[in-house]
Design an enzyme around this catalytic site. Sequence first.
Site, mmCIF file in Angstrom:
data_model
loop_
_atom_site.group_PDB
_atom_site.id
_atom_site.type_symbol
_atom_site.label_atom_id
_atom_site.label_comp_id
_atom_site.label_asym_id
_atom_site.label_seq_id
_atom_site.Cartn_x
_atom_site.Cartn_y
_atom_site.Cartn_z
ATOM 1 C CG HIS B 57 -1.736 -1.193 1.407
ATOM 2 N ND1 HIS B 57 -2.653 -1.580 0.466
ATOM 3 C CD2 HIS B 57 -1.791 -2.124 2.398
ATOM 4 C CE1 HIS B 57 -3.253 -2.707 0.874
ATOM 5 N NE2 HIS B 57 -2.737 -3.049 2.036
ATOM 6 C CG HIS B 219 -6.138 -6.095 1.521
ATOM 7 N ND1 HIS B 219 -7.046 -5.552 2.396
ATOM 8 C CD2 HIS B 219 -4.908 -5.829 2.016
ATOM 9 C CE1 HIS B 219 -6.394 -4.987 3.398
ATOM 10 N NE2 HIS B 219 -5.110 -5.132 3.196
#
Lengths: 333, 333
Positions: B57, B219
């Site tokens: 991320h 995700h």
Amino acid sequence: MKKIINDPSSVVAESLRGFEMAHSDLVKVVPDPAVVVRADAPVRGKVAVISGGGSGHEPMHGGLVGAGMLDAACPGAVFTSPTPDQMQTAIEHTNGGAGVLLIVKNYTGDILNFETAAELAQAEDVEVRTIVIDDDVAVKDSLYTAGRRGVGGTVLLEKIVGAAAERGDDLAACHALAERVVANVRSMGLALAAPTVPHVGEPSFDLADDEMEVGIGIHGEPGRARMPVENADGIVARLLGPIVEDLPFAEGDRVLLFTNSMGGTPLIELYLAHGIAERLLVDRGVVVERRLVGPFVTSLEMQGMSLTLLKLDDEMRELWDAPVRTAALRWGS
Amino acid sequence: MKKIINDPSSVVAESLRGFEMAHSDLVKVVPDPAVVVRADAPVRGKVAVISGGGSGHEPMHGGLVGAGMLDAACPGAVFTSPTPDQMQTAIEHTNGGAGVLLIVKNYTGDILNFETAAELAQAEDVEVRTIVIDDDVAVKDSLYTAGRRGVGGTVLLEKIVGAAAERGDDLAACHALAERVVANVRSMGLALAAPTVPHVGEPSFDLADDEMEVGIGIHGEPGRARMPVENADGIVARLLGPIVEDLPFAEGDRVLLFTNSMGGTPLIELYLAHGIAERLLVDRGVVVERRLVGPFVTSLEMQGMSLTLLKLDDEMRELWDAPVRTAALRWGS
């Protein structure tokens, strides 16, 4: 083609509108002909530093407009040179009476149009100098170029010369410094997957699932070789070798290492590649004094990366460290 | 899978090594168990603000470590919770005697592991408070979540609470402020194309050439609906509507608008989307006082975007504006 756009023909104009809303403390956007101008332009008595080029390479150049860097940026259509009237408008909005330095990446269209704009400005007694950057060691001539292409080194040039103009260097000094940066900067890039230009609607080139293009241009122009994908160690060595050998960069040289994402390569991979590059330089006895890592010279969503090395001297390093306040680069007071 | 990596199993460790080389003025990296720590930690007498989560991320969270923001970040494997020993190490390296605030995104694994670490630290008489962020309005429960997911609001929370800790607020005050931010922030995201996790080797989900996933998790978890791709006006309205209606954000509210790229969506599209979002808010009478635009909470190379809205009050705005010096966010002195 999957993109967050409305109409391919209005992408640049709509994006500029959003950019201005996001950064109205830093820039204003002249809508037609489109120019991104530093919010407090013109700055009286300061050399105006102007650049430009096709859109699709963001944050270059609009994201580099602001105190300590560019006074204006001329955004062309995607992967297309801006027009002379954009450059004229940029000059009109930023000329503070100390002359104008045009930073031009070496592409035939850019060169011609900036030349036309410079002549028009000179006819109105504005002092204009031009610096052409051609830092890409990948190929000698290219699809849109006589000679080498201008790529990642442009960001370093704009930062360093922008800082010199900000501290009050005159036009001749800014131009001489720019020539020194151009003489000491080298780059090379690589693509794993192609970008899609909105008004074209399909990928700019085809790469097989196991192929990469080494020496890619920032518009997807062919590079040196198409070959099977290698691991990160292989990729970084393949980019760094030709860069180091070209200048050449020698043991004891002090450098700025710029590890750039072409857009689609995420930071987790980019930092991994940066670490490899920096260790390879240490192994050669080259001293990495400054770093820049991130997506700064992109090709839309192209997957890939480039490396840029600049041989630093004390003055260049000091100017690199000087305060800058733009959308994409910001440090100091 | 085309990625600039050596071995899927060493991606995170190698990337952290490069990150440390690039930003040694800001951070140090503890290699095992892996933790990114502010260079001058521990800061005596200051509340330590710690976060963490799966890697992939970036720049969240490691790129948000530094003065005025996080004291440490715990990077898990890609899209995988960090482990309690990473969090313990983070606490050991940053505890300056004024207690520790743990910022936890609402995912089951993260919650459990941070809870374990908090208990272990408390057993050693370190004062620990935890704030859980769950700003994603897309779905109630999710693949890895009881309740809502923590997404883009995390960056705003870390900036504002980090600034409060930096100015000397005590642990109770930092925790109360964090609760106020969580109560006032809402997000939603959307994907046009899936990311590929290195150790999996293929895209996390399949989307047809004309499909998008609305309400996507960071995700790649399923969202609210899979539907035909819309234009930018449609996409932005589809994200903004549920966000505004959830809190709700009302006429006269002052907000920070955060337009985030999931990684693969380039800036030219992101600024275009930002402009649409800001104009829609203006139409509703919502006052956009601050903006953040860029790839800050990414999902590797996932193509897509998210919007986050934070209802500001004077204190939050002042803390947002306070100086910060991290790899990804940097302004002020």
